[in-house]
Design an enzyme around this catalytic site. Structure first.
Site, short mmCIF file in Angstrom:
data_model
loop_
_atom_site.label_atom_id
_atom_site.label_comp_id
_atom_site.label_asym_id
_atom_site.label_seq_id
_atom_site.Cartn_x
_atom_site.Cartn_y
_atom_site.Cartn_z
N ARG A 54 0.84 -1.21 0.00
CA ARG A 54 0.00 0.00 0.00
C ARG A 54 0.86 1.25 0.00
O ARG A 54 0.61 2.19 -0.75
CB ARG A 54 -0.94 0.02 1.20
N ASN A 103 -6.15 -2.65 2.11
CA ASN A 103 -6.11 -4.10 2.25
C ASN A 103 -7.52 -4.63 2.42
O ASN A 103 -8.35 -3.99 3.08
CB ASN A 103 -5.31 -4.51 3.48
#
Length: 90
Positions: free
Chosen positions: A18, A36
């Site tokens: 990320r 996520n």
């Protein structure tokens, strides 16, 4: 300008995916978000001029994280959305 929704699977969690996706987006001036999912995938919505977004998608496919690996990336066109930044959602 176009916008996409992406879902990445593979080694994409607990590897800085990320964070490095955000760095890539910031460098290319892509707006949107990354997060996520409980199933181990990473979900992304991104928007940018066509050529820039294609470059971003290629970067995500190659895994922006050196420790990550994308086995499958689904990409679907979505309507344009409001936003000026790229954020990490939790």
């Amino acid at each position: 300008m176009k916008a996409v929704h992406m879902n990445a699977s593979g080694q994409v969690q607990a590897v800085g995916f990320r964070y490095t996706t955000k760095l890539l987006a910031d460098r290319l001036k892509v707006t949107g978000w990354v997060k996520n999912n409980p199933d181990g995938t990473v979900e992304i919505e991104a928007q940018a001029p066509d050529a820039v977004l294609d470059q971003f998608i290629d970067g995500v496919k190659a895994s922006p994280s050196p420790s990550g690996r994308v086995n499958k990336l689904t990409v679907k066109s979505i309507p344009l959305f409001e936003g000026q930044d790229f954020i990490v959602k939790y």
